[in-house]
Design a protein around this motif. Sequence first.
Motif, PDB file in Angstrom:
ATOM      1  N   ASP A 103       0.799  -1.228   0.000  1.00 48.89           N
ATOM      2  CA  ASP A 103       0.000   0.000   0.000  1.00 48.89           C
ATOM      3  C   ASP A 103       0.832   1.279   0.000  1.00 48.89           C
ATOM      4  N   ARG A 104       2.070   1.194   0.418  1.00 49.49           N
ATOM      5  CA  ARG A 104       2.856   2.414   0.592  1.00 49.49           C
ATOM      6  C   ARG A 104       3.789   2.643  -0.590  1.00 49.49           C
ATOM      7  N   LEU A 105       3.656   3.811  -1.198  1.00 57.83           N
ATOM      8  CA  LEU A 105       4.502   4.169  -2.332  1.00 57.83           C
ATOM      9  C   LEU A 105       5.970   4.188  -1.935  1.00 57.83           C
ATOM     10  N   ALA A 106       6.261   4.585  -0.696  1.00 55.98           N
ATOM     11  CA  ALA A 106       7.649   4.669  -0.228  1.00 55.98           C
ATOM     12  C   ALA A 106       8.313   3.293  -0.190  1.00 55.98           C
ATOM     13  N   VAL A 107       7.499   2.239  -0.066  1.00 53.27           N
ATOM     14  CA  VAL A 107       8.031   0.880  -0.064  1.00 53.27           C
ATOM     15  C   VAL A 107       8.092   0.323  -1.482  1.00 53.27           C
ATOM     16  N   SER A 108       7.018   0.538  -2.244  1.00 48.65           N
ATOM     17  CA  SER A 108       6.902  -0.086  -3.566  1.00 48.65           C
ATOM     18  C   SER A 108       7.836   0.532  -4.600  1.00 48.65           C
ATOM     19  N   ALA A 109       7.979   1.858  -4.581  1.00 49.20           N
ATOM     20  CA  ALA A 109       8.799   2.517  -5.603  1.00 49.20           C
ATOM     21  C   ALA A 109      10.261   2.072  -5.556  1.00 49.20           C
ATOM     22  N   PRO A 110      10.918   2.047  -4.386  1.00 50.61           N
ATOM     23  CA  PRO A 110      12.299   1.550  -4.357  1.00 50.61           C
ATOM     24  C   PRO A 110      12.409   0.086  -4.768  1.00 50.61           C
ATOM     25  N   ALA A 111      11.413  -0.735  -4.403  1.00 51.40           N
ATOM     26  CA  ALA A 111      11.454  -2.154  -4.757  1.00 51.40           C
ATOM     27  C   ALA A 111      11.375  -2.331  -6.269  1.00 51.40           C
ATOM     28  N   VAL A 112      10.458  -1.604  -6.900  1.00 55.57           N
ATOM     29  CA  VAL A 112      10.326  -1.681  -8.359  1.00 55.57           C
ATOM     30  C   VAL A 112      11.579  -1.148  -9.040  1.00 55.57           C
ATOM     31  N   ALA A 113      12.090  -0.024  -8.544  1.00 52.36           N
ATOM     32  CA  ALA A 113      13.308   0.566  -9.124  1.00 52.36           C
ATOM     33  C   ALA A 113      14.484  -0.403  -9.025  1.00 52.36           C
ATOM     34  N   LEU A 114      14.601  -1.074  -7.885  1.00 49.37           N
ATOM     35  CA  LEU A 114      15.693  -2.018  -7.693  1.00 49.37           C
ATOM     36  C   LEU A 114      15.580  -3.200  -8.662  1.00 49.37           C
ATOM     37  N   LEU A 115      14.376  -3.758  -8.773  1.00 49.43           N
ATOM     38  CA  LEU A 115      14.186  -4.907  -9.659  1.00 49.43           C
ATOM     39  C   LEU A 115      14.393  -4.527 -11.126  1.00 49.43           C
ATOM     40  N   LEU A 116      13.806  -3.401 -11.528  1.00 51.50           N
ATOM     41  CA  LEU A 116      13.969  -2.953 -12.913  1.00 51.50           C
ATOM     42  C   LEU A 116      15.423  -2.600 -13.214  1.00 51.50           C
ATOM     43  N   GLY A 117      16.058  -1.904 -12.284  1.00 52.76           N
ATOM     44  CA  GLY A 117      17.459  -1.536 -12.478  1.00 52.76           C
ATOM     45  C   GLY A 117      18.358  -2.747 -12.605  1.00 52.76           C
ATOM     46  N   THR A 118      18.078  -3.767 -11.789  1.00 46.92           N
ATOM     47  CA  THR A 118      18.868  -4.995 -11.858  1.00 46.92           C
ATOM     48  C   THR A 118      18.680  -5.689 -13.204  1.00 46.92           C
ATOM     49  N   LEU A 119      17.424  -5.792 -13.653  1.00 47.33           N
ATOM     50  CA  LEU A 119      17.146  -6.429 -14.946  1.00 47.33           C
ATOM     51  C   LEU A 119      17.843  -5.694 -16.095  1.00 47.33           C
ATOM     52  N   LEU A 120      17.723  -4.366 -16.106  1.00 48.53           N
ATOM     53  CA  LEU A 120      18.328  -3.580 -17.186  1.00 48.53           C
ATOM     54  C   LEU A 120      19.855  -3.662 -17.154  1.00 48.53           C
ATOM     55  N   SER A 121      20.418  -3.650 -15.963  1.00 51.13           N
ATOM     56  CA  SER A 121      21.882  -3.747 -15.839  1.00 51.13           C
ATOM     57  C   SER A 121      22.392  -5.085 -16.337  1.00 51.13           C
ATOM     58  N   LEU A 122      21.716  -6.162 -15.935  1.00 53.11           N
ATOM     59  CA  LEU A 122      22.118  -7.491 -16.381  1.00 53.11           C
ATOM     60  C   LEU A 122      21.940  -7.642 -17.893  1.00 53.11           C
ATOM     61  N   ALA A 123      20.877  -7.033 -18.426  1.00 49.88           N
ATOM     62  CA  ALA A 123      20.657  -7.093 -19.868  1.00 49.88           C
ATOM     63  C   ALA A 123      21.757  -6.350 -20.613  1.00 49.88           C
ATOM     64  N   TYR A 124      22.100  -5.164 -20.126  1.00 51.59           N
ATOM     65  CA  TYR A 124      23.158  -4.369 -20.776  1.00 51.59           C
ATOM     66  C   TYR A 124      24.502  -5.092 -20.735  1.00 51.59           C
ATOM     67  N   LEU A 125      24.764  -5.790 -19.620  1.00 55.18           N
ATOM     68  CA  LEU A 125      26.023  -6.521 -19.480  1.00 55.18           C
ATOM     69  C   LEU A 125      26.010  -7.847 -20.237  1.00 55.18           C
ATOM     70  N   GLY A 126      24.817  -8.243 -20.709  1.00 60.52           N
ATOM     71  CA  GLY A 126      24.711  -9.482 -21.482  1.00 60.52           C
ATOM     72  C   GLY A 126      24.626 -10.738 -20.639  1.00 60.52           C
ATOM     73  N   THR A 127      24.335 -10.594 -19.351  1.00 62.13           N
ATOM     74  CA  THR A 127      24.325 -11.758 -18.452  1.00 62.13           C
ATOM     75  C   THR A 127      22.937 -12.069 -17.894  1.00 62.13           C
ATOM     76  N   LEU A 128      21.902 -11.435 -18.426  1.00 59.88           N
ATOM     77  CA  LEU A 128      20.566 -11.563 -17.852  1.00 59.88           C
ATOM     78  C   LEU A 128      20.091 -13.012 -17.825  1.00 59.88           C
ATOM     79  N   THR A 129      20.103 -13.681 -18.973  1.00 59.29           N
ATOM     80  CA  THR A 129      19.601 -15.056 -19.008  1.00 59.29           C
ATOM     81  C   THR A 129      20.506 -16.008 -18.232  1.00 59.29           C
ATOM     82  N   ASP A 130      21.810 -15.714 -18.229  1.00 54.82           N
ATOM     83  CA  ASP A 130      22.732 -16.570 -17.468  1.00 54.82           C
ATOM     84  C   ASP A 130      22.408 -16.526 -15.973  1.00 54.82           C
TER      85      ASP A 130
END
Length: 374
Positions: free
Chosen positions: A224-251
């Motif tokens: 329910d709290r934006l202060a909790v959800s926004a950092p969680a989403v940012a962390l997950l999305l940032g991790t996915l994009l970083s791994l994709a850029y580095l070419g290691t996402l599927t690995d």
Amino acid sequence: MNLILDIARGIAALGVFLFHISDGLHESMPAVASIFRFGSLGVPLFFVISGYVISASADAIIRKNESANAFLKRRFLRIFPPFWYSILVVLALPYLIAAISMLKSGVYEAPLPQFLALTGGEWLQLISLTKVFLADDGDLQGQFSQVNSVYWTLAIEFQFYLLVYLALLFRRHFLLIITAVTAASLVLLAYPQALNSGLFLYFWPMFALGIGLFHVIKHDCKIDRLAVSAPAVALLLGTLLSLAYLGTLTDVLGKLFPSASLGFATVCALILWFGQPIGLQLEAAKHGGYRPVRWLIKAAAFLGVISYSVYLLHGKLFELPAMVVRQLVPITSPLNALLTVFGTLTLCAVFYIYCEKPFLSKKLQKLNEKTLGD
């Protein structure tokens, strides 16, 4: 949740689109090409969203005491008529492209598309989506590649609908049936068996994530709290994009989960769960935010609304705007890719209006209008 789901659909469709043209992006947009070489993972995201949406639809059928046949009719109209229309478009494209090329060269070169080799029986299997069961080697895409390789996912999707339909026929045991199928799919995941590779059970865990997401939200197990959800989403999305850029996402996903697809589906389900408060903020911004923000949100929502049309046609239809754009802009320019993508999405929007929208239920049409409205 509707707005978040529409945006997620749009991202999934755009991801698959950019995956299919990623080879052409290396010179003009190398960073984008690096990330979207994993764009095919948009398919697991589609399956998660479908699990959620179909669970919501089945829940409404049960609450309103509607017939299972009404559910199946709506799902049939949702999948098959636009699919059949897309086949006509795909069949016409080689000849249209050849005709346009003739205007420049003055010579008409008759195309020899692969679909000319299909027999009558193979066409019947293709338009009924049963061709997916002929993939003895596990290459589901290959069964449809002579026309359009993305069609294999429709075959899996409709099998999911049929299972839900059967569960609705025995609705007193609906959750038991869904739970039993989920358990069977997990056993198959842990202990692979020699079953037909085109069977939906192999993909059920991804649908099950969406089903679980629906029930978690339905029973108020939500963030329910934006202060909790926004950092969680940012962390997950940032991790996915970083791994994709580095070419290691599927690995990385393949090491943490039974498969990269299931891992990506799991992360996407978490993002959709955590992202609910963000969805409420976006809904408010769509109505009362700054004009550029409103336009951006509505554009993302519209991409979600037309995502099925985009998914059906992008891999073939992009050749038309690409022909025009490369006459105006060098292929090494980022503008070339942007204009090609925009042109393709515009053509897909036209297809949506005339070949998909008429077959949507009135309720869904109103829901889409509300999503895009002021």
